[in-house]
Design a protein around this motif. Structure first.
Motif, PDB file in Angstrom:
ATOM      1  N   TYR A 191       0.664  -1.131  -0.205  1.00  8.96           N
ATOM      2  CA  TYR A 191      -0.384   0.198   0.237  1.00  8.96           C
ATOM      3  C   TYR A 191       0.929   1.618   0.070  1.00  8.96           C
ATOM      4  O   TYR A 191       1.955   1.463  -0.090  1.00  8.96           O
ATOM      5  CB  TYR A 191      -1.320  -0.415   1.083  1.00  8.96           C
ATOM      6  CG  TYR A 191       0.001  -0.352   2.552  1.00  8.96           C
ATOM      7  CD1 TYR A 191       0.065   1.100   3.310  1.00  8.96           C
ATOM      8  CD2 TYR A 191      -0.068  -1.087   3.246  1.00  8.96           C
ATOM      9  CE1 TYR A 191       0.435   0.692   4.367  1.00  8.96           C
ATOM     10  CE2 TYR A 191       0.360  -1.299   4.332  1.00  8.96           C
ATOM     11  CZ  TYR A 191       0.896  -0.247   5.038  1.00  8.96           C
ATOM     12  OH  TYR A 191       1.370  -0.069   6.784  1.00  8.96           O
ATOM     13  N   VAL A 192       0.385   2.437  -0.131  1.00 13.86           N
ATOM     14  CA  VAL A 192       0.423   3.734  -0.263  1.00 13.86           C
ATOM     15  C   VAL A 192       0.266   4.615   1.054  1.00 13.86           C
ATOM     16  O   VAL A 192      -0.586   4.434   1.234  1.00 13.86           O
ATOM     17  CB  VAL A 192       0.704   4.545  -1.575  1.00 13.86           C
ATOM     18  CG1 VAL A 192       1.322   6.113  -1.195  1.00 13.86           C
ATOM     19  CG2 VAL A 192       0.966   4.377  -2.584  1.00 13.86           C
ATOM     20  N   TRP A 193       1.797   4.715   2.171  1.00 14.62           N
ATOM     21  CA  TRP A 193       0.700   5.711   3.179  1.00 14.62           C
ATOM     22  C   TRP A 193       1.488   6.729   2.975  1.00 14.62           C
ATOM     23  O   TRP A 193       3.007   7.639   2.511  1.00 14.62           O
ATOM     24  CB  TRP A 193       1.421   4.753   4.049  1.00 14.62           C
ATOM     25  CG  TRP A 193       1.299   5.072   5.105  1.00 14.62           C
ATOM     26  CD1 TRP A 193       2.386   6.227   6.434  1.00 14.62           C
ATOM     27  CD2 TRP A 193       0.564   5.275   6.136  1.00 14.62           C
ATOM     28  NE1 TRP A 193       2.165   6.443   7.726  1.00 14.62           N
ATOM     29  CE2 TRP A 193       0.637   5.431   7.724  1.00 14.62           C
ATOM     30  CE3 TRP A 193      -0.237   4.152   6.534  1.00 14.62           C
ATOM     31  CZ2 TRP A 193      -0.259   5.626   9.083  1.00 14.62           C
ATOM     32  CZ3 TRP A 193      -1.644   3.474   8.023  1.00 14.62           C
ATOM     33  CH2 TRP A 193      -0.882   4.675   7.993  1.00 14.62           C
ATOM     34  N   ILE A 194       0.490   8.044   2.999  1.00 19.36           N
ATOM     35  CA  ILE A 194       1.307   9.303   2.810  1.00 19.36           C
ATOM     36  C   ILE A 194       0.675  10.381   4.201  1.00 19.36           C
ATOM     37  O   ILE A 194      -0.822   9.805   4.502  1.00 19.36           O
ATOM     38  CB  ILE A 194       0.203   9.822   1.787  1.00 19.36           C
ATOM     39  CG1 ILE A 194       0.681   9.377   0.306  1.00 19.36           C
ATOM     40  CG2 ILE A 194       0.528  12.032   1.898  1.00 19.36           C
ATOM     41  CD1 ILE A 194      -0.251   9.641  -0.451  1.00 19.36           C
ATOM     42  N   ASN A 195       1.632  10.667   4.732  1.00 16.35           N
ATOM     43  CA  ASN A 195       1.213  11.877   6.123  1.00 16.35           C
ATOM     44  C   ASN A 195       0.782  13.460   6.119  1.00 16.35           C
ATOM     45  O   ASN A 195       1.987  13.126   5.501  1.00 16.35           O
ATOM     46  CB  ASN A 195       2.488  10.770   7.425  1.00 16.35           C
ATOM     47  CG  ASN A 195       1.973  11.989   8.856  1.00 16.35           C
ATOM     48  OD1 ASN A 195       0.681  12.382   8.690  1.00 16.35           O
ATOM     49  ND2 ASN A 195       2.319  11.443  10.031  1.00 16.35           N
ATOM     50  N   ILE A 196       0.126  13.400   6.145  1.00 15.65           N
ATOM     51  CA  ILE A 196       0.163  14.233   5.838  1.00 15.65           C
ATOM     52  C   ILE A 196       0.312  15.924   6.951  1.00 15.65           C
ATOM     53  O   ILE A 196       1.166  16.525   6.483  1.00 15.65           O
ATOM     54  CB  ILE A 196      -1.566  15.455   6.009  1.00 15.65           C
ATOM     55  CG1 ILE A 196      -2.349  14.318   4.884  1.00 15.65           C
ATOM     56  CG2 ILE A 196      -1.495  16.519   5.774  1.00 15.65           C
ATOM     57  CD1 ILE A 196      -4.237  14.728   5.360  1.00 15.65           C
ATOM     58  N   ALA A 197       0.462  15.524   7.674  1.00 19.15           N
ATOM     59  CA  ALA A 197       1.797  16.049   9.085  1.00 19.15           C
ATOM     60  C   ALA A 197       2.927  15.745   8.836  1.00 19.15           C
ATOM     61  O   ALA A 197       3.814  16.716   9.719  1.00 19.15           O
ATOM     62  CB  ALA A 197       1.164  15.769  10.275  1.00 19.15           C
ATOM     63  N   THR A 198       3.545  15.613   7.927  1.00 18.42           N
ATOM     64  CA  THR A 198       4.802  15.162   7.776  1.00 18.42           C
ATOM     65  C   THR A 198       5.696  14.897   6.491  1.00 18.42           C
ATOM     66  O   THR A 198       6.540  16.162   6.305  1.00 18.42           O
ATOM     67  CB  THR A 198       5.598  13.569   7.693  1.00 18.42           C
ATOM     68  OG1 THR A 198       4.944  12.762   7.006  1.00 18.42           O
ATOM     69  CG2 THR A 198       5.235  13.099   9.108  1.00 18.42           C
ATOM     70  N   GLY A 199       3.764  15.606   5.599  1.00 21.69           N
ATOM     71  CA  GLY A 199       4.348  15.704   4.382  1.00 21.69           C
ATOM     72  C   GLY A 199       5.685  14.559   3.697  1.00 21.69           C
ATOM     73  O   GLY A 199       6.731  14.791   2.706  1.00 21.69           O
ATOM     74  N   MET A 200       5.166  13.025   3.603  1.00 22.30           N
ATOM     75  CA  MET A 200       5.594  12.374   3.328  1.00 22.30           C
ATOM     76  C   MET A 200       5.349  11.029   2.479  1.00 22.30           C
ATOM     77  O   MET A 200       4.627  11.144   3.147  1.00 22.30           O
ATOM     78  CB  MET A 200       6.684  11.511   4.067  1.00 22.30           C
ATOM     79  CG  MET A 200       8.151  12.460   4.893  1.00 22.30           C
ATOM     80  SD  MET A 200       9.534  13.201   3.685  1.00 22.30           S
ATOM     81  CE  MET A 200       9.999  11.249   2.835  1.00 22.30           C
ATOM     82  N   LEU A 201       6.135  10.943   1.537  1.00 22.68           N
ATOM     83  CA  LEU A 201       4.968   8.925   1.302  1.00 22.68           C
ATOM     84  C   LEU A 201       5.334   8.298   1.061  1.00 22.68           C
ATOM     85  O   LEU A 201       6.854   8.501   0.866  1.00 22.68           O
ATOM     86  CB  LEU A 201       4.649   9.211  -0.232  1.00 22.68           C
ATOM     87  CG  LEU A 201       4.165   8.291  -1.239  1.00 22.68           C
ATOM     88  CD1 LEU A 201       2.818   9.290  -2.236  1.00 22.68           C
ATOM     89  CD2 LEU A 201       4.847   7.457  -1.737  1.00 22.68           C
ATOM     90  N   GLU A 202       5.574   7.177   1.429  1.00 25.99           N
ATOM     91  CA  GLU A 202       5.603   6.246   1.477  1.00 25.99           C
ATOM     92  C   GLU A 202       4.936   4.955   0.767  1.00 25.99           C
ATOM     93  O   GLU A 202       3.595   4.378   1.321  1.00 25.99           O
ATOM     94  CB  GLU A 202       6.165   4.939   3.119  1.00 25.99           C
ATOM     95  CG  GLU A 202       7.075   5.832   3.802  1.00 25.99           C
ATOM     96  CD  GLU A 202       7.476   5.549   5.312  1.00 25.99           C
ATOM     97  OE1 GLU A 202       8.372   4.950   5.819  1.00 25.99           O
ATOM     98  OE2 GLU A 202       6.144   5.335   5.837  1.00 25.99           O
ATOM     99  N   VAL A 203       5.677   3.909   0.479  1.00 24.13           N
ATOM    100  CA  VAL A 203       5.476   3.100  -0.255  1.00 24.13           C
ATOM    101  C   VAL A 203       5.835   1.562   0.555  1.00 24.13           C
ATOM    102  O   VAL A 203       6.997   1.105   0.841  1.00 24.13           O
ATOM    103  CB  VAL A 203       5.319   2.709  -1.649  1.00 24.13           C
ATOM    104  CG1 VAL A 203       5.473   1.170  -2.806  1.00 24.13           C
ATOM    105  CG2 VAL A 203       5.374   3.859  -2.885  1.00 24.13           C
ATOM    106  N   ILE A 204       4.536   0.625   0.515  1.00 22.14           N
ATOM    107  CA  ILE A 204       4.935  -0.690   1.997  1.00 22.14           C
ATOM    108  C   ILE A 204       4.807  -1.983   1.178  1.00 22.14           C
ATOM    109  O   ILE A 204       3.945  -1.766   0.347  1.00 22.14           O
ATOM    110  CB  ILE A 204       3.991  -0.510   2.885  1.00 22.14           C
ATOM    111  CG1 ILE A 204       4.531   1.055   3.854  1.00 22.14           C
ATOM    112  CG2 ILE A 204       4.641  -0.921   3.992  1.00 22.14           C
ATOM    113  CD1 ILE A 204       5.329   1.440   4.159  1.00 22.14           C
ATOM    114  N   GLY A 205       5.420  -2.651   1.503  1.00 20.92           N
ATOM    115  CA  GLY A 205       5.712  -4.105   0.524  1.00 20.92           C
ATOM    116  C   GLY A 205       5.675  -5.076   1.392  1.00 20.92           C
ATOM    117  O   GLY A 205       6.430  -4.783   2.530  1.00 20.92           O
TER     118      GLY A 205
END
Length: 454
Positions: A224-238
């Motif tokens: 899944y793709v995880w985007i945290n608005i508060a940190t301004g970061m996107l991670e792709v989790i496998g």
């Protein structure tokens, strides 16, 4: 956060037998003891032990959150898990809490911060001139003690406690990094404010994040793709953990990005941009009025909203238009100057939010990136597009480069969609135990804590 009597005391709350018997099955002794301990230790979950007289009520709140996000945070649109109505026979607290390691680390961090609070908290740094390494000032001793209490300073104190030495400089930079500030080693106004944020306020932030974790689905998926608005970061989790991460730009506080979930379903190369009316009348119209020719120079087309016909920008009486009188639609041609850049990634949602590239790459160097009108700009849209398409078909980075180099628009629908979660979490704990905090940019934690009664 409200200081409830007995929150951190060891007073054991009795569990009425009816609290378990409502399931029709008496619990075994080990489950009863586990729930008794969980009620006593509910403060570690950001909950008040005094509010729970039986296992059923605690199980409900641990499994799906104490509050309904629809009322506690109207900007949270991720479906809430079904609450556990009753723990039943043999069900343990850890079976209903979020199983994520992130949640477990947050609980341990909250324990530490409660202990700091109960030992007197940390001292406030007196106002004065900015401080930095090499200076001598009586406030340096207070700064050192402040950082020692929060675990940022763990070195020996030098012969002169008023001297700002290298060890204190390292501690201050560590503190700045974990509260989302530039690690300058300089006590400027933002750092002074962060240092004087009380331990009670930090406890509240941790409690808010724990509540939001309880609102999240227990099974987000293996990819899944995880985007945290508060940190301004996107991670792709496998399946094996994080695959890659990138910076993102999210909505300005006046046009905030909502928390939501969905499935990424489409990649568009060289997209055109149909401008939302809010952006057209509040952002682009004033630019055209200030500098005639602004829209035409950037490839915008003007469409008469009533007839659907394109009109020449020069024939429009821009000076007589405003938010209440704007009978036009704007559309920008694809190209390197298009506001969406070369790539748009879409999923179904009622807010017209999507991920996209941007020609303004320098903005990703900013520490705080709340600059968009709600959509999410990607630091490396090509990498995410390649990943999505490579798991869907025969595709690699060279194909992405070729697609973006063309002038025509290409729309590719994904057969294998990828879940995406856009969350708002202002605190977390790194694997090494470092407790991270970020600014409550939209004031959502403040509203949530007020609803929680903290």
């Amino acid at each position: 956060m409200r200081a409830a009597p007995g929150w951190f005391a060891a007073a054991l709350l009795a569990l009425p037998a009816a609290g378990f018997a409502a399931s029709g099955q008496p619990p075994d002794a080990s489950a009863a003891a586990a729930w008794q301990a969980a009620i006593t230790d509910a403060a570690a979950d950001g909950l008040d032990p005094a509010a729970y007289q039986d296992a059923a009520s605690l199980a409900r709140d641990l499994s799906a959150g104490r509050l309904d996000p629809r009322s506690a945070d109207p900007d949270w649109h991720i479906p809430r898990p079904e609450p556990v109505g009753n723990p039943g026979s043999g069900l343990l607290p850890d079976a209903v809490r979020p199983a994520s390691a992130d949640y477990a680390r947050l609980r341990e961090a909250l324990r530490r911060y409660l202990a700091i609070r109960d030992s007197g908290g940390w001292p406030a740094l007196p106002p004065g001139a900015p401080l930095r390494a090499g200076q001598r000032d009586p406030r340096v001793a207070t700064l050192r003690e402040r950082l020692r209490r929060s675990g940022d300073f763990d070195s020996e104190v030098g012969a002169d406690p008023w001297f700002f030495d290298a060890a204190l400089d390292r501690a201050l930079r560590h503190f700045q990094q974990r509260v989302g500030l530039q690690a300058s080693g300089f006590v400027d106004e933002p750092t002074f404010s962060a240092l004087n944020t009380s331990v009670e306020q930090r406890i509240g932030r941790l409690a808010a994040t724990l509540e939001r974790w309880r609102w999240l689905p227990r099974q987000p998926g293996t990819e899944y793709v995880w985007i945290n608005i508060a940190t301004g970061m996107l991670e792709v989790i496998g399946p094996g953990g994080p695959q890659f991460a990138m910076r993102v730009i999210v909505g300005h506080p006046a046009r905030p990005t909502p928390a939501m979930s969905g499935e990424l379903r489409q990649v568009t190369f060289n997209p055109g941009w149909s401008v939302p009316r809010t952006i057209a009348v509040e952002d682009l119209l004033p630019r055209e009025q200030e500098g005639p020719g602004f829209l035409a120079a950037r490839g915008f087309h003007v469409i008469d909203a009533r007839s659907g016909r394109e009109v020449a920008p020069g024939s429009v009486p821009w000076e007589r238009l405003g938010p209440d009188r704007f009978p036009y639609r704007l559309r920008q041609d694809p190209g390197p100057g298009n506001a969406l850049g070369r790539i748009k990634i879409a999923w179904d949602n009622p807010y017209d939010i999507y991920l996209h590239d941007t020609p303004s790459k320098g903005l990703f160097d900013l520490n705080r990136r709340t600059l968009s009108s709600g959509c999410i700009r990607l630091q490396d849209a090509a990498a995410l597009a390649t990943l999505l398409l490579a798991r869907d078909r025969d595709w690699d980075a060279a194909d992405t480069a070729a697609a973006t180099s063309r002038s025509n628009t290409q729309v590719l629908n994904l057969r294998r969609r990828l879940p995406v979660y856009v969350v708002y979490l202002t605190s977390w704990v790194d694997a090494d135990g470092t407790v991270q905090f970020r600014k409550d940019i939209y004031g959502r934690d403040a509203r949530l804590l007020a609803a929680l009664g903290n």
